[in-house]
Scaffold this motif. Structure first.
Motif, PDB file in Angstrom:
ATOM      1  N   GLN A  86       1.041  -1.398  -0.804  1.00  0.00           N
ATOM      2  CA  GLN A  86      -0.154   0.295   0.071  1.00  0.00           C
ATOM      3  C   GLN A  86       1.047   0.981  -0.107  1.00  0.00           C
ATOM      4  O   GLN A  86       0.590   2.145  -0.735  1.00  0.00           O
ATOM      5  CB  GLN A  86      -0.890   0.270   1.479  1.00  0.00           C
ATOM      6  N   ASP A  87       2.275   1.346   0.797  1.00  0.00           N
ATOM      7  CA  ASP A  87       2.975   2.424   0.888  1.00  0.00           C
ATOM      8  C   ASP A  87       3.755   2.395  -0.523  1.00  0.00           C
ATOM      9  O   ASP A  87       5.104   2.644   0.177  1.00  0.00           O
ATOM     10  CB  ASP A  87       3.833   2.540   2.301  1.00  0.00           C
ATOM     11  N   GLY A 140       0.282   9.474  -6.497  1.00  0.00           N
ATOM     12  CA  GLY A 140       0.422   7.720  -6.314  1.00  0.00           C
ATOM     13  C   GLY A 140       0.230   7.245  -6.671  1.00  0.00           C
ATOM     14  O   GLY A 140       0.787   5.891  -6.885  1.00  0.00           O
ATOM     15  N   GLN A 144       2.717   3.663  -7.379  1.00  0.00           N
ATOM     16  CA  GLN A 144       1.553   2.553  -7.745  1.00  0.00           C
ATOM     17  C   GLN A 144       1.975   1.475  -8.729  1.00  0.00           C
ATOM     18  O   GLN A 144       3.251   0.458  -8.869  1.00  0.00           O
ATOM     19  CB  GLN A 144       0.181   2.356  -7.169  1.00  0.00           C
ATOM     20  N   GLU A 163      -3.926  -4.364  -0.254  1.00  0.00           N
ATOM     21  CA  GLU A 163      -4.477  -2.636  -0.574  1.00  0.00           C
ATOM     22  C   GLU A 163      -3.312  -1.924  -1.337  1.00  0.00           C
ATOM     23  O   GLU A 163      -3.397  -0.752  -1.330  1.00  0.00           O
ATOM     24  CB  GLU A 163      -4.020  -1.854   0.681  1.00  0.00           C
ATOM     25  N   GLY A 166      -5.586   1.561  -1.735  1.00  0.00           N
ATOM     26  CA  GLY A 166      -5.382   1.891  -0.718  1.00  0.00           C
ATOM     27  C   GLY A 166      -6.028   3.834  -0.700  1.00  0.00           C
ATOM     28  O   GLY A 166      -6.930   3.976  -0.090  1.00  0.00           O
ATOM     29  N   ASN A 167      -4.903   3.951  -1.480  1.00  0.00           N
ATOM     30  CA  ASN A 167      -4.693   5.722  -1.371  1.00  0.00           C
ATOM     31  C   ASN A 167      -4.865   6.000  -2.862  1.00  0.00           C
ATOM     32  O   ASN A 167      -4.952   6.854  -2.703  1.00  0.00           O
ATOM     33  CB  ASN A 167      -2.904   6.054  -1.527  1.00  0.00           C
ATOM     34  N   SER A 173      -8.104   2.919  -8.891  1.00  0.00           N
ATOM     35  CA  SER A 173      -8.441   1.517  -8.597  1.00  0.00           C
ATOM     36  C   SER A 173      -8.369   1.147  -9.534  1.00  0.00           C
ATOM     37  O   SER A 173      -7.879  -0.593  -9.520  1.00  0.00           O
ATOM     38  CB  SER A 173      -9.050   1.218  -7.469  1.00  0.00           C
TER      39      SER A 173
END
Ligand SMILES: Nc1ncnc2c1ncn2[C@@H]1O[C@H](COP(=O)(O)OP(=O)(O)OP(=O)(O)O)[C@@H](O)[C@H]1O
Ligand SMILES: [Mg+2]
Lengths: 218, 344
Positions: A86-87, A140, A144, A163, A166-167, A173
């Motif tokens: 996720q990060d 972001g 990703q 995830e 998630g962001n 998405s």
């Protein structure tokens, strides 16, 4: 491809996080892992990456028993799975190219082959021309996709994502999910932890649901 | 709740045979990841070259902290190598002195000048003797007058109380105490000789002082080497700490410990190497400063003592040892610390 047999995991501080989890993901399958926050999704994925060891039961990846894997064998096991976080977990002081190239360099590819493969995968995830940029100069969604490129560049037979959306906004998405589906179409096994219920329900794939450490839907 | 019919999965596997080989090959540590053997070798060489230069680049990128570490190391190493060089110089000095050890033969009262001259000849022909000089009674008295400070008192003596003395300088090869004593004993057997005196006591003292100095230097250098190891280990530990994120990510994408260690070992090697070179300069400058006073002192004593600097081989040794210590220090801390840097 991935098989859990009666796996339990307990932490000293929090007690039993996973209880008697069993399921079998076949080669080329795409499945979502859902559950409330704290259900143990991330913990389950960590067991696959051998970042944690389970206390009971056995986990098989491609026929290899992870619960018995020796310490020095673990790097080679990890090369069989592409992890997406996720990060993102990108190296901020390296370019996109270097970030994506890392698994190839570790696996010992010559630099020509590295360059060829990195370009190909950046094309695939839609980051053509961004290879000289640093991660913090990217959005972001782009970061990703760098993470995804790094996960798949070495063509692992399995992709695991915690995830991954998630962001991101719903459009992005959906785009990322389509990317995962395209890899599934190439025969890669994909496991995605997410609690984006609306997105999951739209996508009509296998669902694994955790509730307080127990698998309630598989 | 598998919603896909299983035949779909099967088609997919056939559709995309190129994506991956469903073998265990990737898991075997020694299997080639890609390309031929030459390719692998090149990749390996590239890895090392990259680690070599990137670790130097990192040192240069943080000049202040690198300089601090290197300064401390250079001073420590220059102390160790400086003590060593000092010891070597002192040994050289005592070798000079040992080589000038004399045996003094005090002849008996009744030996005449002619008999003494004959004795001198036989001594000179002795293969163990390099040089022998005869000091007659008169000359002995002259010398005594000039050097003793009792000139006036001596002048008032009616007869000359001094014996004839033959000073024997043994061959240079005779530096061993036992051999010298055998020679002394030989002379003592001669019936014209009252006393054959080998003045070894001060030499023995000097030798034991030198042995002590050698021992002290060895002990001190052991401590200094330990200090060098600890300093590099700590530097690498800090470096490892500041690059923790990178180490964890590398581990997560399948890096072996050997892969992660490599750049840090090169950092240790660079630190050691640069400190070694710096220490060489420090010691050499110190010796240059010392050279003038030492050589003028040596001239005062009529000696031809020259300060020894690091030889070419010693310089290489010094730098090699410093580099090796850097690598060992780094290695030790990596062995300990990498096991503990877990992805979490
Ligand atoms: N390293 C750890 N030590 C102790 N307890 C832990 C550790 N990691 C996770 N836990 C506990 O395990 C439980 C499950 O955590 P986990 O991260 O797997 O949940 P999750 O399903 O991923 O939740 P989320 O959706 O919020 O990410 C939590 O109660 C957490 O407190
Ligand atoms: Mg989680």
């Amino acid at each position: 491809m991935l098989k859990f047999e009666n796996v339990s995991k307990r932490y000293q501080e929090t007690g039993e996080v996973l209880r008697d989890v069993s399921f079998h993901l076949r080669r080329g399958e795409l499945a979502f892992l859902t559950g409330h926050s704290g259900a143990g999704k991330s913990t389950l994925l960590k067991l696959i990456a051998v970042m944690e060891r389970c206390n009971k039961g056995q986990i098989f990846l491609d026929g290899e028993n992870l619960s018995h894997a020796r310490e020095k064998h673990i790097p080679y096991l990890r090369r069989k799975m592409g992890f997406i976080y996720q990060d993102y977990k990108l190296l901020q002081d390296r370019t996109v190219f270097d970030n994506v190239a890392l698994p190839l360099v570790i696996a010992g590819y010559g630099h020509q082959e590295v360059a060829r493969k990195v370009r190909a995968v950046l094309d695939k995830v839609g980051l053509t021309g961004k290879e000289k940029k640093f991660p913090r100069a990217l959005s972001g969604g782009e970061q990703q996709r760098v993470g995804i490129a790094r996960a798949v560049v070495n063509k692992p037979p399995m992709i695991i994502a915690d995830e991954p959306t998630g962001n991101l906004d719903p459009d992005l998405s959906a785009e990322i999910m389509r990317l995962f589906e395209s890899y599934q179409q190439m025969g890669v096994t994909v496991l995605i932890a997410s609690h984006d219920i609306s997105l999951i329900s739209r996508m009509n794939h296998r669902l694994l649901k955790l509730d307080h450490g127990q698998l309630v839907v598989s | 709740m598998n919603k896909k019919p299983s035949n779909r999965r099967q088609t997919r596997e056939v559709d995309a045979p190129k994506y991956h080989k469903p073998t265990k090959a990737d898991v075997r540590p020694n299997r080639a990841a890609g390309g031929g053997f030459a390719d692998k070798l090149n990749a390996y060489r590239d890895l090392h070259a990259h680690a070599l230069f990137s670790s130097l680049g990192r040192l240069v990128a943080e000049p202040f902290s690198s300089l601090m570490t290197i300064a401390v190391l250079a001073i420590t190493i220059s102390l160790a190598s400086g003590f060593y060089l000092l010891l070597v110089n002192c040994q050289q000095l005592t070798n000079h002195l040992e080589a000038s050890t004399q045996i003094s033969l005090f002849l008996k009262e009744e030996v005449s000048d002619i008999r003494a001259a004959k004795l001198l000849e036989t001594i000179k022909n002795n293969p163990k003797v390099q040089q022998a000089t005869l000091i007659s009674k008169d000359r002995g008295l002259e010398e005594f007058k000039t050097y003793s400070g009792f000139g006036a008192a001596v002048s008032s003596l009616k007869s000359n109380p001094l014996p004839i003395v033959i000073e024997v300088l043994p061959k240079n090869s005779l530096t061993n105490k036992d051999e010298l004593e055998i020679l002394q004993h030989e002379f003592q057997q001669n019936e014209g000789v009252e006393l054959a005196q080998l003045d070894m006591q001060w030499l023995e003292r000097l030798q034991s002082i030198m042995a002590l100095a050698g021992c002290a230097t060895a002990l001190l250098n052991t401590m200094l080497i330990a200090a060098v190891l600890f300093i590099t280990a700590n530097t690498i530990r800090l470096e490892l700490h500041s690059r923790r994120e990178e180490v964890i990510i590398a581990k997560l994408v399948g890096a072996t410990h050997a892969f992660i260690r490599r750049p840090f070992l090169y950092t240790g090697a660079w630190i050691g190497f640069i400190s070694g070179v710096a220490a060489w300069f420090i010691v050499t400058v110190m010796m240059l400063v010392l050279r003038v006073p030492v050589e003028s002192l040596s001239k005062l004593y009529g000696g031809n003592f020259h300060l020894l600097f690091f030889s070419f081989a010693q310089t290489l040794q010094l730098i090699a040892i410093a580099t090796t210590l850097g690598v060992i220090g780094a290695w030790a801390v990596l062995m300990y610390q990498l096991q503990r840097t877990k992805p979490e």
